[in-house]
Design an enzyme around this catalytic site. Structure first.
Site, mmCIF file in Angstrom:
data_model
loop_
_atom_site.group_PDB
_atom_site.id
_atom_site.type_symbol
_atom_site.label_atom_id
_atom_site.label_comp_id
_atom_site.label_asym_id
_atom_site.label_seq_id
_atom_site.Cartn_x
_atom_site.Cartn_y
_atom_site.Cartn_z
ATOM 1 N N ARG A 136 -1.269 -6.351 -8.530
ATOM 2 C CA ARG A 136 -0.138 -7.219 -8.214
ATOM 3 C C ARG A 136 0.050 -8.331 -9.223
ATOM 4 N NH1 ARG A 136 -2.308 -7.942 -2.208
ATOM 5 N NH2 ARG A 136 -4.166 -7.780 -3.485
ATOM 6 N N LYS A 196 -17.877 -7.675 7.745
ATOM 7 C CA LYS A 196 -16.520 -8.220 7.705
ATOM 8 C C LYS A 196 -15.887 -8.182 9.096
ATOM 9 C CE LYS A 196 -13.004 -7.716 4.136
ATOM 10 N NZ LYS A 196 -12.487 -6.847 3.074
ATOM 11 N N SER A 222 -2.381 -7.997 2.767
ATOM 12 C CA SER A 222 -2.781 -7.868 4.169
ATOM 13 C C SER A 222 -3.110 -9.237 4.755
ATOM 14 C CB SER A 222 -3.996 -6.944 4.291
ATOM 15 O OG SER A 222 -3.647 -5.631 3.951
ATOM 16 N N HIS A 279 0.840 -1.201 0.000
ATOM 17 C CA HIS A 279 0.000 0.000 0.000
ATOM 18 C C HIS A 279 0.878 1.254 0.000
ATOM 19 C CE1 HIS A 279 -2.966 -2.736 2.367
ATOM 20 N NE2 HIS A 279 -3.399 -2.664 1.126
HETATM 21 P P1 ADP Z 1 -9.390 -4.509 -0.442
HETATM 22 O O1 ADP Z 1 -10.139 -4.879 0.783
HETATM 23 O O2 ADP Z 1 -10.113 -3.537 -1.333
HETATM 24 O O3 ADP Z 1 -8.763 -5.658 -1.204
HETATM 25 P P2 ADP Z 1 -6.750 -3.857 0.430
HETATM 26 O O4 ADP Z 1 -6.513 -3.046 1.644
HETATM 27 O O5 ADP Z 1 -6.326 -5.277 0.470
HETATM 28 O O6 ADP Z 1 -8.252 -3.643 0.115
HETATM 29 O O7 ADP Z 1 -6.062 -3.189 -0.845
HETATM 30 C C1 ADP Z 1 -6.318 -1.876 -1.252
HETATM 31 C C2 ADP Z 1 -5.590 -1.604 -2.559
HETATM 32 O O8 ADP Z 1 -4.203 -1.817 -2.393
HETATM 33 C C3 ADP Z 1 -5.995 -2.485 -3.745
HETATM 34 O O9 ADP Z 1 -5.950 -1.713 -4.932
HETATM 35 C C4 ADP Z 1 -4.924 -3.520 -3.796
HETATM 36 O O10 ADP Z 1 -4.745 -4.045 -5.100
HETATM 37 C C5 ADP Z 1 -3.732 -2.695 -3.389
HETATM 38 N N1 ADP Z 1 -2.676 -3.517 -2.823
HETATM 39 C C6 ADP Z 1 -2.779 -4.421 -1.829
HETATM 40 N N2 ADP Z 1 -1.589 -5.018 -1.577
HETATM 41 C C7 ADP Z 1 -0.712 -4.466 -2.455
HETATM 42 C C8 ADP Z 1 0.684 -4.687 -2.744
HETATM 43 N N3 ADP Z 1 1.415 -5.581 -2.112
HETATM 44 N N4 ADP Z 1 1.229 -3.920 -3.697
HETATM 45 C C9 ADP Z 1 0.487 -3.005 -4.339
HETATM 46 N N5 ADP Z 1 -0.817 -2.789 -4.168
HETATM 47 C C10 ADP Z 1 -1.411 -3.504 -3.236
#
Ligand code: ADP
Length: 151
Positions: free
Chosen positions: A90, A41, A127, A17
């Site tokens: 990703r 959730k 995450s 992120h």
């Molecule tokens: P969601 O619940 O919408 O999946 P996340 O918090 O997991 O939310 O992710 C939010 C955004 O960050 C999404 O666009 C996701 O693709 C991006 N993202 C998550 N992990 C990574 C990573 N390792 N590298 C780049 N972008 C990421």
């Protein structure tokens, strides 16, 4: 003024992120990091913790705001005069998933989704993997920014 929103659960905030935000913010005048609240959730971290982890990473950066929201991302955009949604990609699975969300969003409102490819060094981080490492008492610190600390 070009405003974008970077929506997500951020449970917890990761180096992936951080990479997308750090690179994405250069494209816009303001980047709002919006933590979605979904009552169905179950989260590992409370909303307050998730917000603080992100805020602490960007102290003193006037272009970045951290907020929480409920409901559709496009409705958040309309209310806050945001024209762009920023998302990270990703892998092909992310692409397929994000494509359908972006198409749906564009049906609902004239909002463009801007995708950034992840840095190779953080493309494996999610995450959910971080939560798994935490659950089993592994060293999660190499996967998250310094602001993400568990006391
Ligand atoms: P969601 O619940 O919408 O999946 P996340 O918090 O997991 O939310 O992710 C939010 C955004 O960050 C999404 O666009 C996701 O693709 C991006 N993202 C998550 N992990 C990574 C990573 N390792 N590298 C780049 N972008 C990421």
């Amino acid at each position: 003024m070009k405003k974008a929103v970077f929506p997500g659960s951020f449970d917890p905030f990761t180096l992936g992120h951080l990479d997308i935000i750090t690179r994405g913010v250069t494209l816009f005048d303001e980047l709002i990091i919006a933590i979605g609240v979904n009552s169905d959730k179950k989260y590992m971290f409370s909303l307050a913790q998730r917000k603080k982890f992100i805020e602490d990473s960007f102290i003193g950066n006037p272009k970045i705001k951290v907020v929480t929201y409920e409901g559709l991302t496009v409705d958040f955009c309309k209310k806050n005069a945001v024209e762009f949604i920023l998302r990270g990609l990703r892998n092909p699975a992310d692409f397929e998933f994000e494509k359908s969300i972006a198409h749906t969003n564009r049906d609902l409102a004239p909002i463009e989704t801007v995708f950034l490819l992840t840095a190779a060094s953080t493309s494996y981080i999610s995450s959910s993997i971080v939560r798994e490492v935490i659950k089993h008492h592994g060293d999660f610190t190499r996967l998250v920014p310094e602001s993400v600390r568990i006391t």
